[in-house]
Write a protein that holds these residues in place. Structure first.
Motif, PDB file in Angstrom:
ATOM      1  N   ALA A  96       0.808  -1.221   0.000  1.00 38.57           N
ATOM      2  CA  ALA A  96       0.000   0.000   0.000  1.00 38.57           C
ATOM      3  C   ALA A  96       0.845   1.276   0.000  1.00 38.57           C
ATOM      4  N   MET A  97       2.143   1.158   0.177  1.00 38.02           N
ATOM      5  CA  MET A  97       3.001   2.357   0.236  1.00 38.02           C
ATOM      6  C   MET A  97       3.067   3.041  -1.122  1.00 38.02           C
ATOM      7  N   PRO A  98       3.027   4.376  -1.152  1.00 36.50           N
ATOM      8  CA  PRO A  98       3.130   5.102  -2.419  1.00 36.50           C
ATOM      9  C   PRO A  98       4.405   4.773  -3.199  1.00 36.50           C
ATOM     10  N   VAL A  99       5.474   4.424  -2.514  1.00 36.82           N
ATOM     11  CA  VAL A  99       6.761   4.170  -3.153  1.00 36.82           C
ATOM     12  C   VAL A  99       6.945   2.688  -3.526  1.00 36.82           C
ATOM     13  N   PHE A 100       5.928   1.869  -3.322  1.00 35.25           N
ATOM     14  CA  PHE A 100       6.062   0.426  -3.524  1.00 35.25           C
ATOM     15  C   PHE A 100       6.556   0.056  -4.923  1.00 35.25           C
ATOM     16  N   GLY A 101       6.019   0.665  -5.961  1.00 35.58           N
ATOM     17  CA  GLY A 101       6.429   0.334  -7.328  1.00 35.58           C
ATOM     18  C   GLY A 101       7.916   0.536  -7.557  1.00 35.58           C
ATOM     19  N   LEU A 102       8.463   1.601  -7.009  1.00 34.91           N
ATOM     20  CA  LEU A 102       9.894   1.874  -7.157  1.00 34.91           C
ATOM     21  C   LEU A 102      10.740   0.861  -6.396  1.00 34.91           C
ATOM     22  N   ILE A 103      10.304   0.521  -5.187  1.00 30.29           N
ATOM     23  CA  ILE A 103      11.064  -0.436  -4.375  1.00 30.29           C
ATOM     24  C   ILE A 103      10.993  -1.826  -5.000  1.00 30.29           C
ATOM     25  N   LYS A 104       9.834  -2.210  -5.497  1.00 32.79           N
ATOM     26  CA  LYS A 104       9.693  -3.516  -6.152  1.00 32.79           C
ATOM     27  C   LYS A 104      10.608  -3.606  -7.367  1.00 32.79           C
ATOM     28  N   ALA A 105      10.668  -2.537  -8.162  1.00 37.97           N
ATOM     29  CA  ALA A 105      11.544  -2.523  -9.341  1.00 37.97           C
ATOM     30  C   ALA A 105      13.005  -2.669  -8.930  1.00 37.97           C
ATOM     31  N   GLN A 106      13.400  -2.008  -7.825  1.00 39.07           N
ATOM     32  CA  GLN A 106      14.780  -2.132  -7.347  1.00 39.07           C
ATOM     33  C   GLN A 106      15.043  -3.545  -6.836  1.00 39.07           C
ATOM     34  N   ALA A 107      14.068  -4.161  -6.179  1.00 41.15           N
ATOM     35  CA  ALA A 107      14.229  -5.536  -5.699  1.00 41.15           C
ATOM     36  C   ALA A 107      14.445  -6.480  -6.882  1.00 41.15           C
TER      37      ALA A 107
END
Length: 137
Positions: A96-107
């Motif tokens: 639900a975090m606004p930054v989730f898409g960016l963190i997932k891409a980095q993962a």
């Protein structure tokens, strides 16, 4: 301070420090530290990558602190090397975090850096004739 950090346990291939995130990025009132851990093949859960959030009260941590994560979200590769969401403690909060898409891409980038042989194969665009070799020339 983003980047690979020292002190990764032997069951991992590396820990990437995503950095300290504040309310605008997480949607939570407390600042949190985010780490991305790529697990070794011999780890308890095998090959995977997980995102961990730590409540640090604004302090940055650049070492691995086992069992201290506030929330975790695991991703595992399927037979084609595609990473799928495998859940984890408080994983809904992470998604639900606004930054989730960016963190997932980095993962995903971290995982494929450590497991380059599992990287998904990108097929050429069949509509673009320039992507295919010419025959008989």
């Amino acid at each position: 301070m983003a980047g690979w950090i020292n002190g990764a346990p032997d069951w991992s291939l590396g820990i990437y420090d995503y950095g300290l995130l504040h309310n605008e990025s997480t949607g939570w009132l407390l600042p949190m530290q985010c780490h991305i851990t790529v697990c070794a093949p011999h780890a308890r859960d095998g090959e995977n990558v997980h995102i961990s959030f730590y409540v640090t009260n604004g302090a940055e941590i650049s070492v691995y602190i086992p069992g201290n994560a506030w929330a975790k979200l695991f991703f595992k590769p399927d037979g084609a090397g595609e990473l799928y969401d495998n859940g984890g403690p408080r994983c809904r909060a992470i998604r639900a975090m606004p930054v989730f898409g960016l963190i997932k891409a980095q993962a995903e980038r971290c995982f494929y850096e450590k497991y380059p042989g599992m990287r998904r194969q990108v097929l050429p665009d069949t509509a673009d004739s320039n992507a295919w070799p010419a025959l008989g020339r």
